[in-house]
Design an enzyme around this catalytic site. Structure first.
Site, PDB file in Angstrom:
ATOM      1  N   TYR A  53       0.857  -1.370   0.069  1.00  0.00           N
ATOM      2  CA  TYR A  53       0.227   0.075   0.010  1.00  0.00           C
ATOM      3  C   TYR A  53       0.809   1.207  -0.121  1.00  0.00           C
ATOM      4  CZ  TYR A  53      -3.552  -3.454   1.866  1.00  0.00           C
ATOM      5  OH  TYR A  53      -4.210  -4.349   2.191  1.00  0.00           O
ATOM      6  N   HIS A 113       1.292 -11.697   2.440  1.00  0.00           N
ATOM      7  CA  HIS A 113       0.100 -10.839   1.894  1.00  0.00           C
ATOM      8  C   HIS A 113      -0.640 -11.609   1.040  1.00  0.00           C
ATOM      9  CE1 HIS A 113      -1.325  -6.534   0.682  1.00  0.00           C
ATOM     10  NE2 HIS A 113      -2.410  -7.352   0.808  1.00  0.00           N
TER      11      HIS A 113
HETATM   12  N1  NAP Z   1      -5.267  -8.505   2.627  1.00  0.00           N
HETATM   13  C1  NAP Z   1      -5.627  -8.101   1.572  1.00  0.00           C
HETATM   14  O1  NAP Z   1      -5.413  -8.596   0.413  1.00  0.00           O
HETATM   15  C2  NAP Z   1      -6.722  -6.929   1.475  1.00  0.00           C
HETATM   16  C3  NAP Z   1      -7.584  -6.312   0.626  1.00  0.00           C
HETATM   17  C4  NAP Z   1      -8.455  -5.519   0.597  1.00  0.00           C
HETATM   18  C5  NAP Z   1      -8.513  -4.544   1.606  1.00  0.00           C
HETATM   19  N2  NAP Z   1      -7.653  -4.827   2.896  1.00  0.00           N
HETATM   20  C6  NAP Z   1      -7.701  -4.204   3.912  1.00  0.00           C
HETATM   21  O2  NAP Z   1      -8.905  -3.905   4.440  1.00  0.00           O
HETATM   22  C7  NAP Z   1      -9.440  -2.390   4.553  1.00  0.00           C
HETATM   23  C8  NAP Z   1     -10.581  -2.370   4.255  1.00  0.00           C
HETATM   24  O3  NAP Z   1     -11.109  -2.847   2.903  1.00  0.00           O
HETATM   25  P1  NAP Z   1     -12.381  -2.329   2.268  1.00  0.00           P
HETATM   26  O4  NAP Z   1     -12.249  -0.880   1.783  1.00  0.00           O
HETATM   27  O5  NAP Z   1     -12.460  -3.262   1.368  1.00  0.00           O
HETATM   28  O6  NAP Z   1     -13.412  -2.366   3.536  1.00  0.00           O
HETATM   29  P2  NAP Z   1     -15.100  -2.191   3.595  1.00  0.00           P
HETATM   30  O7  NAP Z   1     -15.282  -1.935   4.959  1.00  0.00           O
HETATM   31  O8  NAP Z   1     -15.725  -3.281   2.695  1.00  0.00           O
HETATM   32  O9  NAP Z   1     -15.218  -0.723   2.728  1.00  0.00           O
HETATM   33  C9  NAP Z   1     -14.974   0.460   3.275  1.00  0.00           C
HETATM   34  C10 NAP Z   1     -15.604   1.427   2.870  1.00  0.00           C
HETATM   35  O10 NAP Z   1     -16.848   1.515   3.612  1.00  0.00           O
HETATM   36  C11 NAP Z   1     -17.470   2.830   3.485  1.00  0.00           C
HETATM   37  N3  NAP Z   1     -18.180   2.886   5.055  1.00  0.00           N
HETATM   38  C12 NAP Z   1     -17.393   3.080   6.101  1.00  0.00           C
HETATM   39  N4  NAP Z   1     -18.374   2.867   7.223  1.00  0.00           N
HETATM   40  C13 NAP Z   1     -19.446   2.529   6.515  1.00  0.00           C
HETATM   41  C14 NAP Z   1     -21.001   2.734   7.010  1.00  0.00           C
HETATM   42  N5  NAP Z   1     -21.131   2.460   8.518  1.00  0.00           N
HETATM   43  N6  NAP Z   1     -21.800   2.576   6.218  1.00  0.00           N
HETATM   44  C15 NAP Z   1     -21.493   2.718   4.740  1.00  0.00           C
HETATM   45  N7  NAP Z   1     -20.415   2.668   4.336  1.00  0.00           N
HETATM   46  C16 NAP Z   1     -19.362   2.842   5.312  1.00  0.00           C
HETATM   47  C17 NAP Z   1     -16.228   3.725   3.573  1.00  0.00           C
HETATM   48  O11 NAP Z   1     -16.678   4.790   2.749  1.00  0.00           O
HETATM   49  P3  NAP Z   1     -16.267   6.376   3.263  1.00  0.00           P
HETATM   50  O12 NAP Z   1     -14.535   6.579   2.946  1.00  0.00           O
HETATM   51  O13 NAP Z   1     -17.130   7.066   2.350  1.00  0.00           O
HETATM   52  O14 NAP Z   1     -16.620   6.507   4.941  1.00  0.00           O
HETATM   53  C18 NAP Z   1     -15.292   2.825   2.736  1.00  0.00           C
HETATM   54  O15 NAP Z   1     -14.747   3.495   1.535  1.00  0.00           O
HETATM   55  C19 NAP Z   1      -8.242  -1.807   3.470  1.00  0.00           C
HETATM   56  O16 NAP Z   1      -7.940  -0.454   3.617  1.00  0.00           O
HETATM   57  C20 NAP Z   1      -6.823  -2.679   3.773  1.00  0.00           C
HETATM   58  O17 NAP Z   1      -6.427  -2.190   4.787  1.00  0.00           O
HETATM   59  C21 NAP Z   1      -6.535  -6.028   2.783  1.00  0.00           C
END
Ligand code: NAP
Length: 300
Positions: A53, A113
């Site tokens: 990242y 990862h």
């Molecule tokens: N290990 C891996 O391969 C891998 C892969 C993907 C992700 N990750 C990790 O997981 C983290 C999260 O991933 P993700 O983005 O997929 O997570 P997610 O929880 O599915 O989505 C996050 C999004 O949810 C929105 N959000 C937050 N609270 C909310 C609520 N109460 N109601 C509606 N929407 C809400 C946010 O938007 P707003 O910004 O508008 O609040 C944000 O853009 C990443 O940052 C990373 O650190 C790891």
């Protein structure tokens, strides 16, 4: 609902993480540092980052800028120098040392990862090398785990592990439950805690599926929202929820998650049942090769 989970090595991990690996945050280091500090100041205590990242330095910066004590923050990071580079055994020590230097401290949890970071057929040796780094003090006190591992990859680690993996970070929400069953069986067998990324997929990336009315009904009764209910479901299922937000309103909501009334057992079951009727995975890049999807509709 407890705000922490106990790992098999006795360490206690915060059950809600703010990730800086989502688009927008990875594109701007500045945002990762500023919003990371805001999340910590709001009361969150777990930051999820990764080499890939390019936000490890900003994770350290966020902790310093928030004015919180490092001992009160849990950092999960991942070894993955770039999305398509393998890390050879000769490179592991350098790679980990550079992560520690960018973070400004030893992480609490280091994950491989994905199963394609080690060279082909060398997952076991890679794990053993990470164990060496824990034992020689380079990763003193750091817990080890992996991310996006299929059942066969987990078995490779378990054949050689003398330091047990404590966590497995993977896409985890009700729409992948059926596919994950063999993975979750290994978690139960080896006492591995899931770290659930993409937890809000059923409402953000797959809107309108069979879960939505179930989540809305519970949220209405509890005076919350569908996202909050999903995160509660993840944590009450015994997993760490790895979400994120770039908006102060949502960051505040996340920080108050543990003030919510718990979901009841029937609520938990209704969510699971609706989720298991569908298979939908958003992050398909790692866990679809040689790990067949279940014969279920995608619910769209
Ligand atoms: N290990 C891996 O391969 C891998 C892969 C993907 C992700 N990750 C990790 O997981 C983290 C999260 O991933 P993700 O983005 O997929 O997570 P997610 O929880 O599915 O989505 C996050 C999004 O949810 C929105 N959000 C937050 N609270 C909310 C609520 N109460 N109601 C509606 N929407 C809400 C946010 O938007 P707003 O910004 O508008 O609040 C944000 O853009 C990443 O940052 C990373 O650190 C790891």
């Amino acid at each position: 609902m407890s705000s922490t989970l106990k790992l098999s090595n006795g360490k206690v991990i915060p059950a809600l993480a703010w990730g800086n690996g989502s688009s927008g945050l990875t594109a701007s280091g500045e945002m990762a540092a500023t919003l990371g500090a805001a999340a910590l100041q709001a009361g969150l205590t777990h930051i999820d980052t990764a080499q890939m990242y390019f936000t490890e330095a900003e994770t350290g910066e966020a902790i310093r800028n928030a004015g919180v004590d490092r001992v009160n923050v849990w950092i999960t990071t991942k070894i993955s120098e770039s999305s398509n580079t393998k890390t050879t055994l000769d490179d592991v020590r350098r790679s980990v040392t550079q992560s520690i230097s960018r973070l400004g401290s030893i992480p609490n949890l280091l994950l491989i990862h994905n199963p394609f970071v080690p060279e082909e057929g060398r997952i076991g040796e890679f794990w053993t090398y990470l164990e060496t780094l824990v034992m020689d003090g380079t990763l003193e006190g750091c817990s080890l785990g992996f991310s996006n591992f299929r059942p066969q990859d987990i078995e490779e680690v378990m054949k050689v592990a003398t330091i047990a993996p404590v966590c497995h970070q993977l896409e985890y929400h009700p729409y992948v439950l059926a596919h994950l069953e063999p993975v979750l069986a290994l978690h139960r067998k080896h006492n591995i805690v899931a770290e659930a990324y993409g937890p809000l997929t059923p409402i953000l990336r797959h809107p309108g599926g069979p879960l939505r009315p179930v989540l809305d009904k519970i949220a209405k009764r509890n005076g919350s929202d569908a996202g909050t209910v999903l995160l509660q479901w993840i944590i009450q299922s015994g997993a760490v929820a790895v979400t994120t937000s770039t908006r102060s309103e949502n960051i505040r909501k996340l920080a108050k998650l543990f003030d919510q009334p718990e979901l009841s057992q029937p609520d938990m079951q209704d969510i699971e049942e609706a989720g298991r009727s569908v298979h939908y995975r958003f992050y398909s890049e790692h866990m679809t090769k040689d790990f067949p999807n279940p014969a279920l509709p995608d619910g769209k």
